[in-house]
Design an enzyme around this catalytic site. Structure first.
Site, PDB file in Angstrom:
ATOM      1  N   CYS A  79     -29.063  36.625 -69.660  1.00 15.60           N
ATOM      2  CA  CYS A  79     -28.277  36.038 -70.737  1.00 15.60           C
ATOM      3  C   CYS A  79     -28.241  34.505 -70.609  1.00 15.60           C
ATOM      4  O   CYS A  79     -29.259  33.859 -70.802  1.00 15.60           O
ATOM      5  CB  CYS A  79     -26.887  36.674 -70.768  1.00 15.60           C
ATOM      6  SG  CYS A  79     -26.031  36.323 -72.292  1.00 15.60           S
ATOM      7  N   HIS A 167     -27.929  42.421 -71.009  1.00 13.24           N
ATOM      8  CA  HIS A 167     -27.280  42.576 -69.698  1.00 13.24           C
ATOM      9  C   HIS A 167     -27.733  43.875 -69.025  1.00 13.24           C
ATOM     10  O   HIS A 167     -27.145  44.927 -69.280  1.00 13.24           O
ATOM     11  CB  HIS A 167     -25.759  42.590 -69.873  1.00 13.24           C
ATOM     12  CG  HIS A 167     -25.204  41.245 -70.195  1.00 13.24           C
ATOM     13  ND1 HIS A 167     -24.793  40.357 -69.228  1.00 13.24           N
ATOM     14  CD2 HIS A 167     -25.027  40.622 -71.377  1.00 13.24           C
ATOM     15  CE1 HIS A 167     -24.372  39.249 -69.797  1.00 13.24           C
ATOM     16  NE2 HIS A 167     -24.505  39.380 -71.105  1.00 13.24           N
ATOM     17  N   GLU A 169     -27.198  44.863 -66.157  1.00 16.77           N
ATOM     18  CA  GLU A 169     -26.237  45.351 -65.158  1.00 16.77           C
ATOM     19  C   GLU A 169     -25.178  46.264 -65.751  1.00 16.77           C
ATOM     20  O   GLU A 169     -24.495  46.963 -65.017  1.00 16.77           O
ATOM     21  CB  GLU A 169     -25.563  44.147 -64.460  1.00 16.77           C
ATOM     22  CG  GLU A 169     -24.600  43.312 -65.312  1.00 16.77           C
ATOM     23  CD  GLU A 169     -25.276  42.280 -66.208  1.00 16.77           C
ATOM     24  OE1 GLU A 169     -26.487  42.417 -66.463  1.00 16.77           O
ATOM     25  OE2 GLU A 169     -24.589  41.346 -66.658  1.00 16.77           O
ATOM     26  N   SER A 221      -2.447  50.486 -43.463  1.00 17.60           N
ATOM     27  CA  SER A 221      -1.561  50.704 -44.600  1.00 17.60           C
ATOM     28  C   SER A 221      -1.656  52.128 -45.121  1.00 17.60           C
ATOM     29  O   SER A 221      -0.918  52.516 -46.012  1.00 17.60           O
ATOM     30  CB  SER A 221      -1.967  49.759 -45.727  1.00 17.60           C
ATOM     31  OG  SER A 221      -3.240  50.149 -46.214  1.00 17.60           O
ATOM     32  N   GLY A 222      -2.612  52.900 -44.587  1.00 15.47           N
ATOM     33  CA  GLY A 222      -2.857  54.222 -45.149  1.00 15.47           C
ATOM     34  C   GLY A 222      -3.941  54.165 -46.207  1.00 15.47           C
ATOM     35  O   GLY A 222      -4.456  55.178 -46.639  1.00 15.47           O
ATOM     36  N   GLY A 223      -4.317  52.951 -46.639  1.00  9.20           N
ATOM     37  CA  GLY A 223      -5.349  52.789 -47.668  1.00  9.20           C
ATOM     38  C   GLY A 223      -6.751  52.858 -47.075  1.00  9.20           C
ATOM     39  O   GLY A 223      -6.930  52.879 -45.858  1.00  9.20           O
TER      40      GLY A 223
END
Ligand code: XMP
Length: 517
Positions: A79, A167, A169, A221-223
């Protein structure tokens, strides 16, 4: 040496998507501001120039000297990138009057062109541009067009330089990944060195080298991000890693106990600190969202720091920072903005060095690395959850009773998302795995009227939120089945004392945010 593609960012919203598509091709890539090309980095094998909200001839245009890039590396302009190459080398770019936005059919003139080979002809591409290339520089030729865009894709006659007006992507360019594969693998010669197993192996050995016999502290954090960081470090330094998990009392129902158990099962050395009382007392009477966040953030650092100081010989603080947290992106004025860093000065104050083993990974790559190390799917595929927890999902003041009500409702909702499956026969997936993030919100300042027998009641209303997204920057509300919503609403109203109304949030981001506060 790890090969890499450099993506020069001119401020497009899809720059990160280009990077993710290239990583999916098992090739490492890095996004840099357009004027920071690393001329002396021998590992660069190709360059992509991104899109931009600007015009190449505007007074705010980002200009880049292409000497030192063109002729030295294979280049793909996307682009604005394509317009910039054309404009810089003597071609012509002009405004179109109206912005072309949406699907278009790409007619390929040279199906054997290295960039376009293997693509259907025609193939659907996604356009989003206000300017258009109306004349190619000398020594360039067109390789594909659409009905309205003559120079939709072009190539240099002699150099490995391509430009595409569309684009590749984005998902709506149906064979965009194939085009990028042609560029990255065939044209740039990627050896596909980037893979989850390769990452684990090389990170473990470089962490061993970096950390030696030092002790490391990590806040869990558990994440997903902090958990994968912990596993990687555990592989590298074993029990010289101490993980600290602070319970601020604003986690999901039973989450503190469940996650600690899960971590211990994985062989991690975890110290749990239950500081719920302290957080509740500091949050008393506070209803302003940003103040709640500040109190929780400061309290968290205080508790963490107290605990970390007990580990007197620690030299390192590890963090689950991932790549999108660090990408320096350009804002609309062209200024480089750097996203926040969430350690709040801790390493300096405690005289610790910072260790961020996931700093090059996107979220989906973090999950793949977690799976590669054999982490349980329940941990790896967890939805993101905000640091301040349920405090930003309780409108107004937070009290232990409100947290209890919300935990109950949220638990019913999340369990139902995990057990309700949809999809083609044989391909069914739990709703939980089809969405980015979900949670219940307590509309605690709303007094909802209900009837119970002959009496009017005034109780709480709960909102349910579920969104689809790839990065939380934009999100759409998830189109959950009506039957599912009906069942969850029924279950919550029948079993959670204090709730007599359930709503479903159908707002997208922007303009709404994912969290309510
Ligand atoms: P919003 O609400 O801004 O959320 O659309 C985007 C993502 O960020 C999470 N979020 C937070 N995470 N501390 C965090 O650690 C916070 O204060 C916070 N606020 C929002 C949100 O859950 C979503 O994933």
């Amino acid at each position: 040496m790890q090969q890499k593609i450099i993506i020069l960012d001119f401020g497009s919203q899809t720059t990160q998507l280009i990077a993710r598509r290239i990583r999916e091709l098992n090739t490492f890539c890095e996004i840099l501001p357009y004027n920071r090309f690393p001329h002396d980095d021998p590992s660069v094998i190709g360059v992509v120039l991104s899109g931009s909200p600007f015009s190449v001839y505007g007074k705010d245009a980002f200009t880049l000297d292409l000497d030192g890039i063109i002729g030295h590396y294979p280049v793909l302009g996307i682009c604005y990138g394509a317009q910039l190459i054309a404009h810089s080398l003597g071609g012509k770019v002009e405004p179109q009057g109206t912005r072309e936005f949406g699907r278009a059919q790409l007619e390929i003139a040279f199906p054997d062109n290295p960039l376009l080979k293997g693509l259907d002809n025609p193939t659907q591409v996604w356009m989003s541009h206000g300017d258009t290339i109306t004349g190619l520089p000398e020594g360039f030729h067109v390789i594909a067009s659409t009905k309205t865009v003559r120079f939709a894709a072009y190539q240099s006659d002699t150099l490995p330089v391509w430009g595409v007006q569309f684009h590749p992507e984005v998902y709506h360019s149906l064979q965009g990944s194939r085009l990028l594969e042609n560029f990255v693998i065939d044209i740039c010669g990627s050896l596909k060195q980037w893979s989850p197993s390769g990452f684990v192996e090389s990170s473990v050995s470089s962490l061993r080298e970096q950390l030696g016999n030092d002790r490391v502290i990590l806040g869990l954090s558990g994440g997903v991000d902090s958990s994968v960081t912990a596993m990687l470090l555990n592989k590298a330094v074993g029990d010289r890693l101490t993980c600290i998990f602070v319970n601020h009392g604003l986690l999901r129902k039973n989450e503190y106990e469940d996650v600690i158990r899960l971590y211990e099962g994985l062989g991690l050395n975890v110290v749990g600190v239950d500081a719920s009382e302290m957080f509740f007392s500091r949050l008393k009477g506070v209803s302003e969202p940003e103040r709640k966040r500040k109190i929780i953030g400061a309290g968290f650092i205080e508790v963490f720091e107290n605990e970390a100081r007990k580990i007197t010989d620690a030299r390192w603080l590890a963090q689950g920072t991932i790549y999108p947290d660090r990408i320096e992106s350009l804002n609309i004025t062209g200024k480089v903005i750097k996203s926040h860093h969430n350690v709040g000065g801790l390493p300096d104050r405690m005289n610790l060095s910072l260790c961020e083993p996931l700093k090059w990974l996107f979220k989906d790559e973090v999950r793949r690395v977690g799976r590669e190390m054999g982490m349980p799917e329940k941990l790896v595929s967890r939805h993101p959850f905000p640091g301040p927890g349920l405090a930003v999902r309780i409108l107004g003041e937070v009290t232990p009773e409100k947290v209890r009500i919300l935990q109950e409702a949220d638990d019913i909702y999340i369990k139902a998302l995990r057990s309700w499956k949809t999809g083609e026969p044989g391909m069914e997936k739990p709703l939980y795995d089809q969405i980015w993030q979900a949670g219940a919100i307590l509309l605690s300042d709303v007094r909802s009227v209900g009837v119970m027998g002959d009496e009017r009641t005034y109780e709480n209303a709960i909102a349910l939120r579920a969104v689809t997204s790839t990065d939380a920057m934009t999100a759409d509300w998830a189109h959950l089945p009506y039957d599912f919503l009906a069942q969850v609403s029924n279950d919550i109203i029948n079993s959670v004392k204090g709730v007599n109304r359930v709503c479903y949030d159908i707002s997208s981001k922007p303009p709404s945010t994912i969290e309510w506060e």
